[in-house]
Design a protein around this motif. Structure first.
Motif, PDB file in Angstrom:
ATOM      1  N   GLU A  99       0.836  -1.212   0.000  1.00 27.58           N
ATOM      2  CA  GLU A  99       0.000   0.000   0.000  1.00 27.58           C
ATOM      3  C   GLU A  99       0.863   1.251   0.000  1.00 27.58           C
ATOM      4  OE1 GLU A  99      -2.499  -0.499   3.402  1.00 27.58           O
ATOM      5  OE2 GLU A  99      -3.841  -1.925   2.394  1.00 27.58           O
ATOM      6  N   MET A 100       1.945   1.227   0.777  1.00 27.63           N
ATOM      7  CA  MET A 100       2.849   2.380   0.812  1.00 27.63           C
ATOM      8  C   MET A 100       3.466   2.629  -0.557  1.00 27.63           C
ATOM      9  SD  MET A 100       6.395   2.894   0.675  1.00 27.63           S
ATOM     10  CE  MET A 100       7.091   1.356   1.275  1.00 27.63           C
ATOM     11  N   LEU A 101       3.983   1.585  -1.195  1.00 28.17           N
ATOM     12  CA  LEU A 101       4.664   1.755  -2.479  1.00 28.17           C
ATOM     13  C   LEU A 101       3.692   2.228  -3.561  1.00 28.17           C
ATOM     14  CD1 LEU A 101       7.290   1.594  -4.035  1.00 28.17           C
ATOM     15  CD2 LEU A 101       6.786  -0.821  -4.506  1.00 28.17           C
ATOM     16  N   ALA A 102       2.482   1.697  -3.547  1.00 28.29           N
ATOM     17  CA  ALA A 102       1.492   2.147  -4.530  1.00 28.29           C
ATOM     18  C   ALA A 102       1.204   3.645  -4.365  1.00 28.29           C
ATOM     19  CB  ALA A 102       0.205   1.337  -4.382  1.00 28.29           C
ATOM     20  N   LYS A 103       1.076   4.099  -3.126  1.00 31.49           N
ATOM     21  CA  LYS A 103       0.810   5.518  -2.885  1.00 31.49           C
ATOM     22  C   LYS A 103       2.029   6.378  -3.220  1.00 31.49           C
ATOM     23  CE  LYS A 103      -2.934   4.984   0.451  1.00 31.49           C
ATOM     24  NZ  LYS A 103      -3.406   5.169   1.847  1.00 31.49           N
ATOM     25  N   VAL A 104       3.214   5.857  -2.915  1.00 25.87           N
ATOM     26  CA  VAL A 104       4.442   6.560  -3.284  1.00 25.87           C
ATOM     27  C   VAL A 104       4.475   6.820  -4.791  1.00 25.87           C
ATOM     28  CG1 VAL A 104       6.902   6.102  -3.648  1.00 25.87           C
ATOM     29  CG2 VAL A 104       5.941   5.927  -1.368  1.00 25.87           C
ATOM     30  N   LEU A 105       4.225   5.774  -5.562  1.00 23.04           N
ATOM     31  CA  LEU A 105       4.255   5.906  -7.018  1.00 23.04           C
ATOM     32  C   LEU A 105       3.075   6.741  -7.519  1.00 23.04           C
ATOM     33  CD1 LEU A 105       5.293   2.229  -7.917  1.00 23.04           C
ATOM     34  CD2 LEU A 105       6.758   4.256  -7.803  1.00 23.04           C
ATOM     35  N   GLY A 106       1.955   6.656  -6.816  1.00 21.88           N
ATOM     36  CA  GLY A 106       0.810   7.488  -7.178  1.00 21.88           C
ATOM     37  C   GLY A 106       1.104   8.970  -7.005  1.00 21.88           C
ATOM     38  N   GLY A 107       1.765   9.309  -5.894  1.00 19.22           N
ATOM     39  CA  GLY A 107       2.143  10.706  -5.676  1.00 19.22           C
ATOM     40  C   GLY A 107       3.097  11.200  -6.738  1.00 19.22           C
ATOM     41  N   LEU A 108       4.036  10.354  -7.143  1.00 12.51           N
ATOM     42  CA  LEU A 108       4.964  10.732  -8.208  1.00 12.51           C
ATOM     43  C   LEU A 108       4.233  10.936  -9.528  1.00 12.51           C
ATOM     44  CD1 LEU A 108       7.888   8.264  -7.372  1.00 12.51           C
ATOM     45  CD2 LEU A 108       7.929  10.756  -7.113  1.00 12.51           C
ATOM     46  N   THR A 109       3.221  10.123  -9.771  1.00  4.41           N
ATOM     47  CA  THR A 109       2.415  10.291 -10.989  1.00  4.41           C
ATOM     48  C   THR A 109       1.789  11.680 -11.039  1.00  4.41           C
ATOM     49  OG1 THR A 109       1.874   7.926 -10.973  1.00  4.41           O
ATOM     50  CG2 THR A 109       0.501   9.348 -12.341  1.00  4.41           C
ATOM     51  N   LEU A 110       1.260  12.115  -9.908  1.00  3.95           N
ATOM     52  CA  LEU A 110       0.612  13.436  -9.869  1.00  3.95           C
ATOM     53  C   LEU A 110       1.623  14.543 -10.139  1.00  3.95           C
ATOM     54  CD1 LEU A 110      -2.084  14.903  -9.322  1.00  3.95           C
ATOM     55  CD2 LEU A 110      -1.348  15.134  -6.950  1.00  3.95           C
ATOM     56  N   LEU A 111       2.798  14.456  -9.536  1.00  9.13           N
ATOM     57  CA  LEU A 111       3.807  15.490  -9.732  1.00  9.13           C
ATOM     58  C   LEU A 111       4.282  15.541 -11.186  1.00  9.13           C
ATOM     59  CD1 LEU A 111       6.026  15.171  -6.522  1.00  9.13           C
ATOM     60  CD2 LEU A 111       4.135  16.746  -6.952  1.00  9.13           C
ATOM     61  N   ASP A 112       4.492  14.368 -11.788  1.00 12.49           N
ATOM     62  CA  ASP A 112       4.927  14.361 -13.189  1.00 12.49           C
ATOM     63  C   ASP A 112       3.822  14.837 -14.119  1.00 12.49           C
ATOM     64  OD1 ASP A 112       7.664  13.643 -13.660  1.00 12.49           O
ATOM     65  OD2 ASP A 112       7.247  11.715 -12.749  1.00 12.49           O
ATOM     66  N   THR A 113       2.574  14.578 -13.759  1.00 15.08           N
ATOM     67  CA  THR A 113       1.461  15.109 -14.551  1.00 15.08           C
ATOM     68  C   THR A 113       1.464  16.630 -14.506  1.00 15.08           C
ATOM     69  OG1 THR A 113       0.131  13.137 -14.074  1.00 15.08           O
ATOM     70  CG2 THR A 113      -1.042  15.095 -14.854  1.00 15.08           C
ATOM     71  N   LEU A 114       1.653  17.191 -13.323  1.00 17.44           N
ATOM     72  CA  LEU A 114       1.729  18.641 -13.181  1.00 17.44           C
ATOM     73  C   LEU A 114       2.867  19.210 -14.019  1.00 17.44           C
ATOM     74  CD1 LEU A 114       1.106  21.385 -11.854  1.00 17.44           C
ATOM     75  CD2 LEU A 114       2.475  20.647  -9.883  1.00 17.44           C
ATOM     76  N   GLN A 115       4.035  18.573 -13.950  1.00 17.61           N
ATOM     77  CA  GLN A 115       5.189  19.081 -14.694  1.00 17.61           C
ATOM     78  C   GLN A 115       4.951  19.021 -16.192  1.00 17.61           C
ATOM     79  OE1 GLN A 115       6.859  20.937 -13.035  1.00 17.61           O
ATOM     80  NE2 GLN A 115       9.001  20.613 -13.437  1.00 17.61           N
ATOM     81  N   SER A 116       4.378  17.930 -16.674  1.00 15.55           N
ATOM     82  CA  SER A 116       4.210  17.763 -18.121  1.00 15.55           C
ATOM     83  C   SER A 116       3.095  18.631 -18.678  1.00 15.55           C
ATOM     84  CB  SER A 116       3.946  16.290 -18.457  1.00 15.55           C
ATOM     85  OG  SER A 116       2.727  15.842 -17.896  1.00 15.55           O
ATOM     86  N   GLN A 117       2.052  18.878 -17.887  1.00 18.97           N
ATOM     87  CA  GLN A 117       0.903  19.625 -18.404  1.00 18.97           C
ATOM     88  C   GLN A 117       1.014  21.133 -18.194  1.00 18.97           C
ATOM     89  OE1 GLN A 117      -2.729  17.903 -16.846  1.00 18.97           O
ATOM     90  NE2 GLN A 117      -2.479  16.024 -18.031  1.00 18.97           N
ATOM     91  N   ASP A 118       1.576  21.541 -17.071  1.00 19.16           N
ATOM     92  CA  ASP A 118       1.600  22.972 -16.757  1.00 19.16           C
ATOM     93  C   ASP A 118       2.990  23.517 -16.455  1.00 19.16           C
ATOM     94  OD1 ASP A 118      -1.345  23.933 -16.550  1.00 19.16           O
ATOM     95  OD2 ASP A 118      -1.346  22.030 -15.485  1.00 19.16           O
ATOM     96  N   GLY A 119       3.807  22.708 -15.785  1.00  8.89           N
ATOM     97  CA  GLY A 119       5.079  23.219 -15.298  1.00  8.89           C
ATOM     98  C   GLY A 119       6.024  23.672 -16.387  1.00  8.89           C
ATOM     99  N   VAL A 120       6.387  22.764 -17.282  1.00  5.84           N
ATOM    100  CA  VAL A 120       7.340  23.109 -18.325  1.00  5.84           C
ATOM    101  C   VAL A 120       6.757  24.157 -19.261  1.00  5.84           C
ATOM    102  CG1 VAL A 120       8.791  22.216 -20.178  1.00  5.84           C
ATOM    103  CG2 VAL A 120       8.359  20.804 -18.157  1.00  5.84           C
ATOM    104  N   GLU A 121       5.474  24.046 -19.539  1.00 10.77           N
ATOM    105  CA  GLU A 121       4.826  25.016 -20.424  1.00 10.77           C
ATOM    106  C   GLU A 121       4.950  26.429 -19.883  1.00 10.77           C
ATOM    107  OE1 GLU A 121       3.200  25.862 -24.007  1.00 10.77           O
ATOM    108  OE2 GLU A 121       3.641  23.833 -23.280  1.00 10.77           O
ATOM    109  N   SER A 122       4.864  26.570 -18.560  1.00 13.26           N
ATOM    110  CA  SER A 122       4.935  27.907 -17.960  1.00 13.26           C
ATOM    111  C   SER A 122       6.316  28.531 -18.101  1.00 13.26           C
ATOM    112  CB  SER A 122       4.545  27.837 -16.477  1.00 13.26           C
ATOM    113  OG  SER A 122       5.601  27.309 -15.686  1.00 13.26           O
TER     114      SER A 122
END
Length: 320
Positions: free
Chosen positions: A53-76
């Protein structure tokens, strides 16, 4: 009146760091489909339920951060490019952030059931601590100044990812889940280049500010880091308290917070150094991507120090 459109000319480089970074990123290119994640199913089956459960949530949190970077972060960051080649580098970074986000789904689809994945993404999208850090960073992307957006990006690339990187590196050091860890090491390698490059671009703009503006920018940066750190400590406690890893994770966080400041050209905030970090984790970072050799230098062994050495003085040497 239609604006004249200029073709990008890679034979005329204004900033050699753009060219060198482009070449490094291309050299490192990888895809998740080349990693045999199914080979980790035996290790996964033997993990205790709370660690799964911990590892799944760890990777889930990373998914959210990379989504932010790819959709909004670099574009900004593209609003303030100084060269056409810089935009090309950002395009490369943006694509790889999407690759990172996709790679986590490859892990989930291998290790987790459909129902587990659905529950996980429900948690990702509603967890208060995760949403706090993404909302903090995204608010800067949407409303911050040019330099503030670069600071936010470096904080994400060089600091916020690392609470999630800790767990796979721990398992790697204990001879578990080597293919999951291989993906994390490939991602970590990319993020190291991203953080140093964007930090370098920040320093160019920062050095052009008046002294009082520099002081204001520096104070803002330290305040942001401390706010992010306070939230990240709570996030680490939530993920790791039950299995007893929290204090080791906090040291790793502080070490990488200092690395983020270093990328921006600022002094460290915390006393923690590489010597304070669990040697199993540091060894996992430095031993390279040894499991797979499918492109020239991807999987052939890579020292993060090669990227960490891309500090200001090296940039100056390259641009001479």
């Amino acid at each position: 009146m239609t604006k004249r459109y200029d073709a990008i000319n890679w034979n005329k480089i204004e900033d050699m760091i753009d060219k060198l970074t482009w070449e490094k990123l291309v050299e490192q290119f990888w895809t998740d489909t080349r990693i045999p994640l199914s080979n980790d199913l035996g290790d996964w089956a033997r993990l205790p339920k709370n660690e799964k459960e911990m590892l799944a949530k760890v990777l889930g949190g990373l998914t959210l951060l990379d989504t932010l970077q790819s959709q909004d972060g670099v574009e900004s960051l593209k609003d303030s490019i100084r060269t056409q080649h810089e935009e090309a580098v950002y395009n490369n970074i943006q694509f790889m952030e999407s690759m990172h986000a996709k790679s986590y789904s490859a892990i989930f689809s291998t290790l987790n059931s459909k129902a587990e994945i659905e529950d996980l993404f429900q948690w990702i999208n509603t967890d208060a601590l995760l949403q706090e850090k993404t909302e903090t960073i995204n608010d800067i992307y949407q409303n911050g100044t040019e330099l503030q957006r670069k600071v936010a990006s470096v904080m994400l690339e060089s600091f916020l990812f690392y609470s999630g990187f800790f767990a796979p590196l721990h398992y790697l050091g204990n001879n578990k889940l080597p293919n999951v860890a291989e993906i994390i090491k490939l991602i970590l390698r990319d993020e190291s280049v991203h953080g140093t490059y964007i930090g370098y671009k920040f320093q160019i703009g920062y050095n052009q500010l008046a002294e009082d503006e520099q002081e204001e920018m520096k104070n803002w940066t330290y305040e942001l880091l401390f706010r992010l750190y306070q939230n990240e400590v709570k996030y680490a406690e939530y993920l790791y308290d039950e299995i007893g890893w929290t204090e080791r994770v906090k040291v790793f966080l502080r070490y990488n917070a200092n690395k983020a400041l270093q990328n921006l050209g600022f002094d460290p905030l915390f006393p923690d150094t590489a010597n304070d970090v669990d040697p199993v984790i540091m060894n996992g970072i430095s031993t390279g991507t040894s499991n797979h050799d499918f492109f020239s230098q991807v999987g052939n062994g890579y020292l993060v120090g090669m990227v960490e050495s891309m500090e200001a003085e090296d940039y100056e040497k390259w641009t001479v």
